[in-house]
Design an enzyme around this catalytic site. Structure first.
Site, PDB file in Angstrom:
ATOM      1  N   CYS A   1      -9.498   6.556  -2.646  1.00  0.00           N
ATOM      2  CA  CYS A   1      -8.755   7.386  -1.868  1.00  0.00           C
ATOM      3  C   CYS A   1      -8.613   8.769  -2.694  1.00  0.00           C
ATOM      4  CB  CYS A   1      -7.058   6.896  -1.754  1.00  0.00           C
ATOM      5  SG  CYS A   1      -6.444   7.792  -0.539  1.00  0.00           S
TER       6      CYS A   1
ATOM      7  N   LYS B   1      -7.889   1.423 -10.016  1.00  0.00           N
ATOM      8  CA  LYS B   1      -8.011   3.039  -9.794  1.00  0.00           C
ATOM      9  C   LYS B   1      -7.482   3.635 -11.123  1.00  0.00           C
ATOM     10  CE  LYS B   1      -5.998   6.455  -6.313  1.00  0.00           C
ATOM     11  NZ  LYS B   1      -5.102   6.515  -5.507  1.00  0.00           N
TER      12      LYS B   1
ATOM     13  N   GLU C   1      -8.579   0.821   0.935  1.00  0.00           N
ATOM     14  CA  GLU C   1      -7.466   0.752   0.106  1.00  0.00           C
ATOM     15  C   GLU C   1      -6.310  -0.129   0.908  1.00  0.00           C
ATOM     16  OE1 GLU C   1      -5.149   3.840  -2.596  1.00  0.00           O
ATOM     17  OE2 GLU C   1      -5.781   4.604  -0.678  1.00  0.00           O
TER      18      GLU C   1
END
Length: 556
Positions: A418, A368, A308
């Site tokens: 994440c 995301k 990321e």
């Protein structure tokens, strides 16, 4: 002999003094025990491998909550346990922004342990109360993972069990089942301790006393044996289930993957002020891997995973960034999963992972879907600006859509970026869409040299077991890892150094029970808990009315 007698006598005197002090200040003693239980829960989390502290901490908290039946004190002791747990678990949230976010988040999480304390006081009067308390914990974890602002699952007890005997249970019911088993072991241990204490002292359990005299039911004599058996069988069941997990190379076929950890110029919130340096680090380490492959030191990867934020320069808008990524893909002769920040037409941003090839450039993309409040975006920005100047540093990220799966080198890869890996729902869509391999691109540079990266790595290990898939973690500054479907770490990087991990991993299409069942077991636990609370409230009122009638009759 006389010396030994004196030492024994002195020991008995000291114990007697301590007992007297605890009796004299019971609230202080219970409060300290509640905080200690939270510290034990914290001690069970990575990087420490002391997973067995979790059921001990739950047992201690349960003993504290069984002292009396007042709901208010139950909330208070649960809250204290929450502070003992979350304050040392989450200090990384305030490393670069001061203590206010850390204290606020820890308090919000601790409130859910306070709720557990209240539920324990209510459900603790029902038959089979250890099971009811474990259900109450499951309900509280579900609530904390859902509310407010989408929830915050960090600190689920399952995430402290990556090195423990309970981990294989994740294949049956995911993180909720692992947490439930840990808590049930602890509450059953507390039931055994209380039974022994009753025998030695000839006293009853205050939480089970209704105030109306009567014979001791047979179930109360059988229950301790059942609780002791459960304490033994639950961890052994997890240990025995380990043999049923797939082996590190067991699958339908294999693919060679590489995880690139380029590292960052410096840690902290302003690491991305040198966005080009971060991108260059990952390009450089990828090209170095290409040289190592050419020299025969590593096998050629089929897919390369970058972390990321490996390109915070939008490569869809910046030709130079696109050119260096394409050159890296050409040198390594494989598609690269690039973690990039993309700027939308309305100036909002998406945290994206794109498949990038040397010839075609950007391809499949995952935006995301679970964005981090108070980091990637700020709810009620004007309100929180009153408390901290850092409110203006929160991002303007918007959640993406899609099934969480991208295709590279003919392989369906499920992505959880994440923060997403903490949520049970993160991989569900991708598994339903046929993901054969899982990846977690992450950036932990914003949390410095803290325990956060190890806590997150444990979550990835739980997800690998839960879904029966190999999992690749690529982190900007570490820890990157290759994780097998049994939760074992096959390769792991050091912190803050450029590294490349290369491994042959199996692809699987099978479905675990946890994946097939999805959220339903946890939702069922919440529903049963609510039903139990209703029954407990009705019984509590009936017992109080009966007790008042008994006192009135005795007084007349």
């Amino acid at each position: 002999m006389e010396r030994q007698d004196r030492e024994v006598e002195q020991g008995n005197t000291t114990a007697s003094r301590w007992s007297e002090q605890l009796t004299r200040y019971p609230v202080a003693a219970r409060s300290l025990a509640a905080v200690a239980s939270g510290l034990l829960l914290f001690g069970s989390f990575p990087p420490r491998p002391w997973w067995f502290l979790a059921p001990i901490g739950i047992a201690l908290l349960t003993l504290v909550l069984r002292v009396d039946t007042r709901l208010r004190s139950g909330f208070g002791y649960g809250l204290l346990a929450g502070f003992g747990f979350f304050l040392p678990l989450l200090p990384w949230t305030g490393i670069y922004v001061g203590p206010v976010p850390w204290l606020a988040l820890s308090t919000a999480c601790a409130l859910y342990l306070g709720l557990f304390g209240v539920l324990s006081r209510l459900l603790g009067r029902l038959p089979g109360w250890p099971m009811w308390l474990a259900l109450a914990w499951a309900a509280a974890e579900w609530g904390r993972s859902s509310f407010p602002f989408g929830g915050f699952p960090w600190g689920r007890l399952a995430f402290g069990q990556a090195d423990g005997w309970f981990l294989p249970l994740a294949v049956l019911g995911g993180a909720p089942l692992v947490s439930f088993a840990v808590v049930l072991s602890g509450t059953c241990a507390a039931a055994v301790v209380l039974a022994v204490w009753r025998v030695r002292r000839g006293a009853g359990d205050p939480a089970e006393t209704s105030g109306v005299p009567g014979p001791v039911p047979r179930a109360r004599r059988v229950a301790p044996a059942a609780a002791a058996l459960t304490c033994v069988l639950l961890p052994l069941a997890g240990l025995g289930l380990r043999a049923a997990l797939p082996g590190p190379l067991e699958g339908d076929s294999t693919i060679t993957v590489a995880a690139i950890q380029g590292s960052v110029p410096r840690l902290g919130l302003d690491f991305n002020a040198q966005r080009r340096a971060v991108l260059d680090n990952h390009v450089r380490r990828t090209e170095q891997l290409a040289d190592e492959v050419a020299a025969g030191r590593f096998p050629a990867p089929d897919v390369v995973v970058w972390p990321e934020n490996s390109s915070d320069i939008d490569p869809l808008r910046n030709r130079d960034a696109a050119a260096v990524i394409s050159e890296a893909a050409r040198r390594i002769s494989a598609p690269i999963l690039v973690g990039a920040v993309l700027v939308n037409g309305d100036r909002t941003t998406t945290n994206s992972v794109m498949v990038w090839t040397a010839d075609g450039g950007p391809g499949d993309r995952h935006d995301k879907k679970i964005v981090q409040p108070f980091g990637e975006y700020l709810p009620m920005r004007g309100f929180f600006r009153l408390f901290s100047d850092y409110a203006d540093r929160a991002g303007y990220f918007v959640p993406g859509h899609g099934d969480g799966t991208i295709r590279a080198s003919g392989t369906e890869i499920g992505i959880a970026t994440c923060y997403e890996v903490a949520f049970d729902r993160a991989f569900r869509d991708s598994l339903r869409s046929g993901a054969q391999l899982l990846a977690v691109p992450t950036n932990n540079a914003t949390f410095g040299d803290s325990e956060m990266t190890y806590q997150q790595l444990a979550m990835s290990r739980v997800r690998a077991v839960e879904h029966g898939r190999s999992l690749v973690v690529a982190a900007t500054s570490g820890v990157s890892a290759i994780i097998a479907a049994d939760g074992s770490v096959r390769q792991e990087s050091a912190l803050f150094v450029p590294e490349a991990l290369v491994a042959e991993v199996p692809l699987r299409s099978s479905t675990t029970p946890a994946t097939a069942l999805g959220p339903w077991p946890e939702l069922a636990a919440v529903f049963v808990t609510v039903v139990g609370v209703v029954v407990a409230v009705v019984r509590r009122r009936a017992d109080r009315r009966l007790s008042d009638e008994f006192v009135a009759t005795a007084g007349s």
